[in-house]
Motif scaffolding. Structure first.
Motif, PDB file in Angstrom:
ATOM      1  N   ASN A   1       0.866  -1.133   0.188  1.00 21.41           N
ATOM      2  CA  ASN A   1      -0.068  -0.180   0.095  1.00 21.41           C
ATOM      3  C   ASN A   1       0.836   1.149   0.033  1.00 21.41           C
ATOM      4  O   ASN A   1       0.666   2.087   0.921  1.00 21.41           O
ATOM      5  CB  ASN A   1      -1.106  -0.007   1.328  1.00 21.41           C
ATOM      6  CG  ASN A   1      -2.230   0.971   1.144  1.00 21.41           C
ATOM      7  OD1 ASN A   1      -2.653   1.028  -0.298  1.00 21.41           O
ATOM      8  ND2 ASN A   1      -2.701   1.718   2.148  1.00 21.41           N
TER       9      ASN A   1
ATOM     10  N   LEU B   1       2.822   4.477  -0.975  1.00 22.86           N
ATOM     11  CA  LEU B   1       2.423   5.869  -1.296  1.00 22.86           C
ATOM     12  C   LEU B   1       3.388   6.354  -2.458  1.00 22.86           C
ATOM     13  O   LEU B   1       4.523   6.533  -2.407  1.00 22.86           O
ATOM     14  CB  LEU B   1       2.677   6.949  -0.174  1.00 22.86           C
ATOM     15  CG  LEU B   1       2.426   8.550  -0.569  1.00 22.86           C
ATOM     16  CD1 LEU B   1       0.754   8.549  -0.755  1.00 22.86           C
ATOM     17  CD2 LEU B   1       2.962   9.435   0.440  1.00 22.86           C
TER      18      LEU B   1
ATOM     19  N   VAL C   1       0.859  16.815   2.529  1.00 23.59           N
ATOM     20  CA  VAL C   1       0.445  15.456   2.961  1.00 23.59           C
ATOM     21  C   VAL C   1       1.194  15.380   4.452  1.00 23.59           C
ATOM     22  O   VAL C   1       2.554  15.867   4.608  1.00 23.59           O
ATOM     23  CB  VAL C   1       1.417  14.646   2.126  1.00 23.59           C
ATOM     24  CG1 VAL C   1       1.297  13.061   2.521  1.00 23.59           C
ATOM     25  CG2 VAL C   1       0.608  14.512   0.855  1.00 23.59           C
TER      26      VAL C   1
ATOM     27  N   SER D   1       3.371   4.404   3.675  1.00 21.20           N
ATOM     28  CA  SER D   1       2.089   3.890   2.913  1.00 21.20           C
ATOM     29  C   SER D   1       0.857   4.841   2.951  1.00 21.20           C
ATOM     30  O   SER D   1       1.145   6.157   3.530  1.00 21.20           O
ATOM     31  CB  SER D   1       1.626   2.684   3.747  1.00 21.20           C
ATOM     32  OG  SER D   1       1.003   3.083   4.922  1.00 21.20           O
ATOM     33  N   TYR D   2       0.002   4.784   2.190  1.00 21.29           N
ATOM     34  CA  TYR D   2      -1.299   5.303   2.202  1.00 21.29           C
ATOM     35  C   TYR D   2      -2.012   5.416   3.743  1.00 21.29           C
ATOM     36  O   TYR D   2      -2.251   6.302   3.945  1.00 21.29           O
ATOM     37  CB  TYR D   2      -2.160   4.874   1.284  1.00 21.29           C
ATOM     38  CG  TYR D   2      -2.173   5.118  -0.168  1.00 21.29           C
ATOM     39  CD1 TYR D   2      -2.307   6.506  -0.754  1.00 21.29           C
ATOM     40  CD2 TYR D   2      -1.641   4.160  -1.169  1.00 21.29           C
ATOM     41  CE1 TYR D   2      -2.514   7.078  -2.182  1.00 21.29           C
ATOM     42  CE2 TYR D   2      -1.675   4.527  -2.608  1.00 21.29           C
ATOM     43  CZ  TYR D   2      -1.855   5.824  -2.876  1.00 21.29           C
ATOM     44  OH  TYR D   2      -1.735   6.069  -4.156  1.00 21.29           O
ATOM     45  N   ASP D   3      -1.885   4.367   4.316  1.00 24.01           N
ATOM     46  CA  ASP D   3      -2.315   4.494   5.611  1.00 24.01           C
ATOM     47  C   ASP D   3      -1.657   5.422   6.797  1.00 24.01           C
ATOM     48  O   ASP D   3      -1.992   5.657   7.699  1.00 24.01           O
ATOM     49  CB  ASP D   3      -2.143   2.901   6.322  1.00 24.01           C
ATOM     50  CG  ASP D   3      -3.012   1.941   5.341  1.00 24.01           C
ATOM     51  OD1 ASP D   3      -4.108   2.434   4.946  1.00 24.01           O
ATOM     52  OD2 ASP D   3      -2.738   0.906   5.460  1.00 24.01           O
TER      53      ASP D   3
ATOM     54  N   GLN E   1      -4.161  13.773   3.589  1.00 23.99           N
ATOM     55  CA  GLN E   1      -3.961  14.748   2.812  1.00 23.99           C
ATOM     56  C   GLN E   1      -4.786  15.947   3.372  1.00 23.99           C
ATOM     57  O   GLN E   1      -6.293  16.009   3.575  1.00 23.99           O
ATOM     58  CB  GLN E   1      -4.516  14.382   1.401  1.00 23.99           C
ATOM     59  CG  GLN E   1      -4.118  15.443   0.433  1.00 23.99           C
ATOM     60  CD  GLN E   1      -4.722  15.027  -0.971  1.00 23.99           C
ATOM     61  OE1 GLN E   1      -5.446  14.417  -1.105  1.00 23.99           O
ATOM     62  NE2 GLN E   1      -4.175  15.658  -1.996  1.00 23.99           N
TER      63      GLN E   1
ATOM     64  N   TRP F   1      -3.856  13.735  -6.863  1.00 23.85           N
ATOM     65  CA  TRP F   1      -4.440  12.834  -6.003  1.00 23.85           C
ATOM     66  C   TRP F   1      -5.881  12.361  -6.624  1.00 23.85           C
ATOM     67  O   TRP F   1      -6.161  11.237  -6.785  1.00 23.85           O
ATOM     68  CB  TRP F   1      -4.718  13.579  -4.356  1.00 23.85           C
ATOM     69  CG  TRP F   1      -3.526  13.132  -3.752  1.00 23.85           C
ATOM     70  CD1 TRP F   1      -2.413  14.171  -3.772  1.00 23.85           C
ATOM     71  CD2 TRP F   1      -3.231  12.413  -2.616  1.00 23.85           C
ATOM     72  NE1 TRP F   1      -1.424  13.510  -2.976  1.00 23.85           N
ATOM     73  CE2 TRP F   1      -2.057  12.452  -2.280  1.00 23.85           C
ATOM     74  CE3 TRP F   1      -3.910  11.271  -1.931  1.00 23.85           C
ATOM     75  CZ2 TRP F   1      -1.607  11.645  -0.959  1.00 23.85           C
ATOM     76  CZ3 TRP F   1      -3.811  10.591  -1.180  1.00 23.85           C
ATOM     77  CH2 TRP F   1      -2.274  10.710  -0.527  1.00 23.85           C
TER      78      TRP F   1
ATOM     79  N   ARG G   1      -5.293  10.155  -9.589  1.00 24.21           N
ATOM     80  CA  ARG G   1      -4.690   8.980  -9.365  1.00 24.21           C
ATOM     81  C   ARG G   1      -5.618   8.029  -8.650  1.00 24.21           C
ATOM     82  O   ARG G   1      -5.727   6.559  -9.172  1.00 24.21           O
ATOM     83  CB  ARG G   1      -3.694   8.880  -8.079  1.00 24.21           C
ATOM     84  CG  ARG G   1      -2.927   7.951  -7.718  1.00 24.21           C
ATOM     85  CD  ARG G   1      -2.405   6.908  -8.758  1.00 24.21           C
ATOM     86  NE  ARG G   1      -1.958   5.506  -8.417  1.00 24.21           N
ATOM     87  CZ  ARG G   1      -0.941   4.827  -8.542  1.00 24.21           C
ATOM     88  NH1 ARG G   1       0.108   5.741  -8.996  1.00 24.21           N
ATOM     89  NH2 ARG G   1      -0.710   3.740  -8.100  1.00 24.21           N
ATOM     90  N   ARG G   2      -6.695   8.466  -8.109  1.00 29.35           N
ATOM     91  CA  ARG G   2      -7.699   7.648  -7.440  1.00 29.35           C
ATOM     92  C   ARG G   2      -8.724   7.141  -8.653  1.00 29.35           C
ATOM     93  O   ARG G   2      -8.962   6.040  -8.730  1.00 29.35           O
ATOM     94  CB  ARG G   2      -8.794   8.460  -6.487  1.00 29.35           C
ATOM     95  CG  ARG G   2      -8.261   8.409  -5.224  1.00 29.35           C
ATOM     96  CD  ARG G   2      -9.247   9.004  -4.135  1.00 29.35           C
ATOM     97  NE  ARG G   2      -9.852  10.237  -4.459  1.00 29.35           N
ATOM     98  CZ  ARG G   2      -9.334  11.443  -3.672  1.00 29.35           C
ATOM     99  NH1 ARG G   2      -8.238  11.273  -2.950  1.00 29.35           N
ATOM    100  NH2 ARG G   2      -9.907  12.575  -4.188  1.00 29.35           N
TER     101      ARG G   2
END
Length: 441
Positions: free
Chosen positions: A382, A384, A393, A406-408, A412, A419, A422-423
């Motif tokens: 996961n 980033l 961030v 990681s994203y976790d 943001q 962003w 990317r999603r």
């Protein structure tokens, strides 16, 4: 690339001009403007930069008369200026992407989020887009290419940057039926994962460069990003996370890229790699199973085999970008694009111990650097993507030096274009690769 000079002359003879819009009048943008002023069949008709004097300087240094530079953010005034054979200096990047008179947009900002918006807007306005912004490309390039294809325009990286120069070698070797074993570039300076704008300041001042930009080269982020672009174009992957970073001259490359069981130093074929000792060149390692081909290669002094090196000892960065502009306009072809989708990822790694609540900075800064993983490894962790890192961030926990973020681990605090895209990319390709539901009788 062959014959583009004649195609451009043909355009010139028929009074057709490829009208280029540029965003970013830094070192790369200025060089490109001057190069194009030497050419036929093409002109940079509008340039945007937050400092309008940078644009004026770019045009005057290229030989454009002051009276022919129109400073405006007004669309009607800009359009009239271009129709009258003048050039436009503006602070409004959106004017570049929306102006009807522009055929091809070039992003030379180097900022991932800004590049994302420029590319998105250009595609929506049905203009070809050339990215000198590899950081944005490796983050959302698959989505942008899909959008461009649907809009009937070209999304492309640039000739002259290492990925584009590597792609020339790959296309040449692949077209001839060689087995391409590895693709790579020389690194200009020793890897220093601790490099930051302060440690790079003295050398940057000597070179007249940005300390932050230099730090992004020294800490390896730029190299990781460039080879991620090559991976996404070809499907080649790093031999190991972060690549090996061998030291060699050009003659030593064929032996290095033998498999370990054959006396070499790599564990896989079809890999991307960087080498200390051959900068500023790029290379492809090729092989053949045909006896006659090997005999001919040996006769041509290409080595003893089984591996041979194709080496290009230069890349001219933005001075070669006009080739990509011309290919997009004339042939509707990309120089390099993420044809294979997301194969690799440049992920975010802590450059030093970081505290909970601390904000990250950006590429070439003090807090993080990038390292290449396969996309599968990045997804598993996961991780980033480095292209999503900016000053909005914030860390949700303390991170140790050398740890992948990681994203976790982040929140943001302000939404950004890259962003959102990317999603959208993750959702789009997740749907595309999802298994269909079974059909009920």
């Amino acid at each position: 690339m062959l014959g583009i000079n004649r195609k451009l002359q043909e355009l010139e003879d028929n009074r057709i001009l490829i009208k280029v819009g540029l965003v970013g009048a830094g070192q790369m943008g200025r060089g490109m403007v001057s190069q194009i002023e030497n050419m036929v069949g093409m002109r940079v008709v509008i340039t945007a930069d937050i400092q309008i004097e940078n644009v004026v300087h770019a045009y005057t240094k290229s030989g454009v008369a002051d009276a022919d530079i129109i400073k405006t953010d007004n669309p009607d005034e800009a359009a009239e200026a271009v129709r009258n054979g003048k050039v436009v200096a503006t602070t409004d990047a959106q004017l570049v992407t929306t102006l009807t008179e522009v055929d091809v947009v070039v992003d030379a900002t180097g900022v991932p989020d800004i590049g994302a918006k420029i590319a998105w807007d250009a595609i929506l306005n049905k203009k070809h887009i050339v990215m000198l912004n590899v950081e944005a490309d490796v983050t959302i390039g698959p989505l942008l290419k899909k959008m461009a294809d649907a809009s009937g325009v070209v999304y492309t990286g640039t000739a002259g940057d290492e990925p584009g120069a590597i792609m020339e070698l790959y296309d040449f070797a692949d077209a001839l039926g060689f087995e391409v074993v590895a693709l790579g570039k020389g690194k200009n300076n020793p890897l220093n994962l601790d490099a930051n704008p302060d440690t790079a300041a003295e050398e940057a001042a000597r070179k007249g460069a940005s300390a932050k930009m230099l730090a992004s080269f020294q800490d390896g982020t730029k190299t990781m990003v460039e080879m991620t672009a090559v991976a996404n174009a070809t499907g080649f992957l790093p031999d190991k996370p972060g690549m090996n970073g061998f030291v060699s001259d050009v003659k030593g490359l064929p032996e290095i890229f033998k498999l370990k069981e054959d006396g070499g130093q790599v564990g896989n074929k079809k890999i991307v790699e960087y080498i200390n000792g051959i900068a500023p060149g790029v290379f492809a390692i090729v092989a053949s199973e045909k006896d006659e081909v090997n005999h001919e290669m040996q006769y041509l002094s290409m080595g003893e085999g089984p591996n041979y090196v194709l080496y290009r000892p230069y890349h001219l960065t933005s001075l070669e970008t006009p080739i990509s502009i011309a290919r997009a306009f004339i042939y509707n072809e990309a120089t390099i694009a993420p044809w294979k989708g997301l194969q690799a990822e440049t992920v975010t790694v802590a450059k030093t111990d970081l505290d909970e609540g601390q904000f990250l900075d950006s590429i070439g800064g003090f807090t993080v650097y990038g390292s290449i993983l396969s996309a599968a490894e990045a997804k598993e962790q996961n991780a980033l993507p480095m292209g999503l890192v900016d000053r909005n961030v914030q860390l949700k926990r303390a991170i140790k030096k050398g740890e992948i973020i990681s994203y976790d681990d982040v929140v943001q605090t302000k939404e950004s274009t890259i962003w959102r895209l990317r999603r959208m990319q993750d959702d789009t390709f997740a749907v595309k690769t999802a298994k269909p539901n079974p059909v009920k009788a």
